[in-house]
Design an enzyme around this catalytic site. Structure first.
Site, PDB file in Angstrom:
ATOM      1  CG  ASP A  89      -1.741   0.737   1.320  1.00 19.86           C
ATOM      2  OD1 ASP A  89      -2.769   1.480  -0.080  1.00 19.86           O
ATOM      3  OD2 ASP A  89      -2.923   0.943   2.038  1.00 19.86           O
ATOM      4  CG  ASN A 111       1.691   1.565  -5.120  1.00 19.67           C
ATOM      5  OD1 ASN A 111       3.222   1.224  -4.068  1.00 19.67           O
ATOM      6  ND2 ASN A 111       1.592   0.564  -5.855  1.00 19.67           N
ATOM      7  CD1 TRP A 139       7.744   6.168  -2.715  1.00 22.48           C
ATOM      8  CD2 TRP A 139       6.857   6.991  -5.006  1.00 22.48           C
ATOM      9  NE1 TRP A 139       8.220   6.041  -3.064  1.00 22.48           N
ATOM     10  CE2 TRP A 139       8.228   6.327  -4.761  1.00 22.48           C
ATOM     11  CE3 TRP A 139       6.543   6.563  -6.397  1.00 22.48           C
ATOM     12  CZ2 TRP A 139       9.039   7.187  -6.095  1.00 22.48           C
ATOM     13  CZ3 TRP A 139       7.510   6.455  -7.102  1.00 22.48           C
ATOM     14  CH2 TRP A 139       8.801   7.134  -6.765  1.00 22.48           C
ATOM     15  CG  ASN A 185      -7.636  -2.266  -5.670  1.00 23.59           C
ATOM     16  OD1 ASN A 185      -7.114  -2.866  -5.284  1.00 23.59           O
ATOM     17  ND2 ASN A 185      -8.504  -1.171  -4.639  1.00 23.59           N
TER      18      ASN A 185
HETATM   19  C1  IPE Z   1      -5.738  -3.082  -0.510  1.00 24.23           C
HETATM   20  O1  IPE Z   1      -4.969  -1.110  -0.276  1.00 24.23           O
HETATM   21  C2  IPE Z   1      -5.686  -3.537  -1.858  1.00 24.23           C
HETATM   22  C3  IPE Z   1      -4.203  -3.596  -1.963  1.00 24.23           C
HETATM   23  C4  IPE Z   1      -3.049  -3.372  -1.301  1.00 24.23           C
HETATM   24  C5  IPE Z   1      -4.423  -4.389  -3.726  1.00 24.23           C
HETATM   25  P1  IPE Z   1      -6.298  -0.608  -0.738  1.00 24.23           P
HETATM   26  O2  IPE Z   1      -5.423   0.766  -0.697  1.00 24.23           O
HETATM   27  O3  IPE Z   1      -6.727  -0.347  -1.466  1.00 24.23           O
HETATM   28  O4  IPE Z   1      -7.038  -0.541   0.959  1.00 24.23           O
HETATM   29  P2  IPE Z   1      -8.230   0.537   1.474  1.00 24.23           P
HETATM   30  O5  IPE Z   1      -9.181   1.848   0.152  1.00 24.23           O
HETATM   31  O6  IPE Z   1      -7.125   2.162   2.194  1.00 24.23           O
HETATM   32  O7  IPE Z   1      -8.350   0.693   2.752  1.00 24.23           O
HETATM   33  C1  IPE Z   2      -1.210  -0.079  -3.457  1.00 25.37           C
HETATM   34  O1  IPE Z   2      -1.449   1.767  -3.389  1.00 25.37           O
HETATM   35  C2  IPE Z   2      -1.770  -0.316  -3.977  1.00 25.37           C
HETATM   36  C3  IPE Z   2      -3.193  -1.177  -4.801  1.00 25.37           C
HETATM   37  C4  IPE Z   2      -4.254  -1.387  -4.063  1.00 25.37           C
HETATM   38  C5  IPE Z   2      -3.060  -1.381  -6.595  1.00 25.37           C
HETATM   39  P1  IPE Z   2      -2.352   2.417  -3.703  1.00 25.37           P
HETATM   40  O2  IPE Z   2      -2.884   3.201  -4.952  1.00 25.37           O
HETATM   41  O3  IPE Z   2      -3.693   2.165  -2.548  1.00 25.37           O
HETATM   42  O4  IPE Z   2      -2.000   3.784  -2.764  1.00 25.37           O
HETATM   43  P2  IPE Z   2      -2.314   5.228  -1.494  1.00 25.37           P
HETATM   44  O5  IPE Z   2      -3.038   4.477  -0.470  1.00 25.37           O
HETATM   45  O6  IPE Z   2      -3.616   5.851  -2.653  1.00 25.37           O
HETATM   46  O7  IPE Z   2      -1.685   5.817  -1.459  1.00 25.37           O
HETATM   47 MG    MG Z   3      -3.803   2.432  -0.601  1.00 27.20          MG
END
Ligand code: IPE
Ligand code: IPE
Ligand code: MG
Length: 242
Positions: A18, A20, A23, A66
């Site tokens: 989590d 990305n 970042w 997602n």
């Molecule tokens: C959890 O991360 C899912 C993955 C890492 C694939 P999310 O960013 O989707 O989760 P929430 O929305 O913060 O709970």
């Molecule tokens: C995790 O990073 C990757 C996936 C859930 C696919 P995020 O995309 O959730 O990154 P943040 O949480 O918005 O920073």
């Molecule tokens: Mg996330």
């Protein structure tokens, strides 16, 4: 970067990757650049785990929820997973990595499914470490599909409810998509969030949790080593008295 001799190593490490998007945003970049950078962290985690004798590394790459992200981001992630699988195949073969994908495969684009089939077939005999990507996965989805299977079996047994009396936890576990894979000993979540987000709800019943504020694209081999070392200090009691 091996752990000290004699340190307890988790058999199965699982990571909720989590952070990305944050970042990338911190650098004034589009969110998807964070996903791209995150691929290097997958490689680093895999190498560190393999070097330390971890047998299974699983990664939450895309949750059922997602799918609700903007189309552009979803499409980018599907493309990135396809490209990364194809790019890493040679590396998997050279390093003894068995590759697997678990989740609702029927919901994935054909081109991604084809690359998954190819990588799973090619790497099926590799023995050093198993790497599992959870794609279009959620714990509730997994439990529900297992329950539906169980109901179908009960009906086809012809005995109905009396057949169900004999069903135990092991029987139910074998209907989950993780059948044959040991439950995760250690679940890591990056980016400071401290929640499961519908990940391995059944399988994580007795997992150790490791939360770090480090964002996934910054999670390198040294960070992975810290998590493995912390696991070595945990006392797992499984509800019993020691
Ligand atoms: C959890 O991360 C899912 C993955 C890492 C694939 P999310 O960013 O989707 O989760 P929430 O929305 O913060 O709970
Ligand atoms: C995790 O990073 C990757 C996936 C859930 C696919 P995020 O995309 O959730 O990154 P943040 O949480 O918005 O920073
Ligand atoms: Mg996330």
């Amino acid at each position: 970067m091996q752990l000290e001799e004699g340190k307890r190593v988790p058999r199965h490490v699982s990571i909720i990757m989590d952070g990305n998007g944050r970042w990338a945003q911190e650098r004034g970049l589009e969110r998807v650049k964070g996903h791209l950078q995150g691929v290097a962290s997958v490689r680093a985690a895999l190498e560190e785990c393999a070097d330390n004798g971890v047998e299974y590394l699983s990664l939450y790459a895309f949750s059922t929820e997602n799918w609700g992200r903007p189309d552009d981001e979803v499409n980018y992630l599907m493309q990135l997973m396809f490209k990364s699988i194809m790019d890493e195949l040679e590396n998997f073969m050279a390093n003894g990595v068995r590759f697997m994908v678990l989740g609702n495969r029927a919901s994935l684009p054909d081109i991604l499914n084809d690359s998954i089939d190819k990588a799973m077939e090619m790497t099926a005999g590799n023995k050093r470490i198993t790497m599992i990507l959870f794609i279009s996965y959620s714990g509730k989805w997994d439990i529900l599909q297992a329950a539906k299977h169980l109901a179908a079996k009960a009906i086809s047994s012809g005995e109905g409810e009396s057949w169900l009396v004999g069903v135990g936890e092991k029987d139910f576990s074998s209907l989950l998509v993780t059948d044959g894979i040991p439950d995760p000993d250690l679940i890591i979540r990056t980016s400071g969030e401290q929640r499961l987000s519908n990940y391995l709800l059944w399988q994580g019943a007795y997992s150790e949790f490791y939360f770090t504020k480090v964002l996934w694209p910054d999670f390198d081999r040294a960070q992975m080593k810290l998590a493995l070392e912390e696991y070595g200090r945990r006392d797992r009691r499984y509800g019993k008295v020691k």
